[in-house]
Write a protein that holds these residues in place. Structure first.
Motif, PDB file in Angstrom:
ATOM      1  N   GLY A 183     -44.616  51.300 109.531  1.00  0.00           N
ATOM      2  CA  GLY A 183     -43.589  50.874 110.475  1.00  0.00           C
ATOM      3  C   GLY A 183     -43.989  50.804 111.930  1.00  0.00           C
ATOM      4  N   LEU A 184     -44.831  51.732 112.417  1.00  0.00           N
ATOM      5  CA  LEU A 184     -45.246  51.750 113.815  1.00  0.00           C
ATOM      6  C   LEU A 184     -46.753  51.913 113.893  1.00  0.00           C
ATOM      7  CD1 LEU A 184     -42.574  54.271 115.183  1.00  0.00           C
ATOM      8  CD2 LEU A 184     -42.569  51.794 115.506  1.00  0.00           C
ATOM      9  N   SER A 185     -47.344  51.375 114.941  1.00  0.00           N
ATOM     10  CA  SER A 185     -48.779  51.579 115.152  1.00  0.00           C
ATOM     11  C   SER A 185     -49.049  51.776 116.633  1.00  0.00           C
ATOM     12  CB  SER A 185     -49.588  50.406 114.599  1.00  0.00           C
ATOM     13  OG  SER A 185     -49.261  49.213 115.269  1.00  0.00           O
ATOM     14  N   TYR A 186     -50.188  52.392 116.919  1.00  0.00           N
ATOM     15  CA  TYR A 186     -50.597  52.630 118.296  1.00  0.00           C
ATOM     16  C   TYR A 186     -51.325  51.414 118.832  1.00  0.00           C
ATOM     17  CZ  TYR A 186     -49.870  57.446 116.820  1.00  0.00           C
ATOM     18  OH  TYR A 186     -49.333  58.603 116.316  1.00  0.00           O
ATOM     19  N   GLY A 187     -51.188  51.216 120.127  1.00  0.00           N
ATOM     20  CA  GLY A 187     -51.943  50.184 120.808  1.00  0.00           C
ATOM     21  C   GLY A 187     -52.533  50.771 122.077  1.00  0.00           C
TER      22      GLY A 187
END
Length: 122
Positions: free
Chosen positions: A52-56
């Motif tokens: 659902g979420l990822s780091y950038g």
């Protein structure tokens, strides 16, 4: 805009950066001719990945007006308010070894991660 410092500023910084991660990020910033007194590493969260979420991460010449700014080992880290609620209390580290090399976020808010470790859910 809020500013916190790991080198004697706020007693409880909301994002921390290890010395190894700061050194590597500063090397990369300088290699791309950024002014490290103004520029910094932007850490953000985006929709994506199987959990659902990822780091950038990316380099920015300067912070945005509503960014939280953290100073760690001479590295400036910029975090927007929307991302901060997902990564508050995290530690940014840099790992190098036989298996992999790169930046890694240790996030205490994560309740599950995908199998590859690229995305998460809080």
């Amino acid at each position: 805009m809020s500013t916190e410092s790991a080198d004697g500023g706020s007693a409880n910084p909301r994002i921390e950066v290890t010395e190894t991660a700061a050194e590597r990020a500063l090397e990369l910033l300088e290699a791309e001719d950024y002014d490290t007194t103004e520029a910094g590493l932007r850490l953000f969260v985006q929709q994506g990945g199987c959990a659902g979420l990822s780091y950038g991460m990316r380099f920015d010449e300067k912070p945005e007006a509503d960014d939280a700014i953290y100073d760690h080992h001479d590295l400036r880290v910029f975090v927007d308010p929307a991302s901060l609620k997902y990564i508050e209390g995290s530690i940014l580290d840099y790992e190098s070894g036989l298996q992999a090399e790169g930046f890694h976020v240790e996030n205490p808010n994560v309740v599950s991660e995908c199998g590859c470790g690229e995305s998460f859910r809080t």
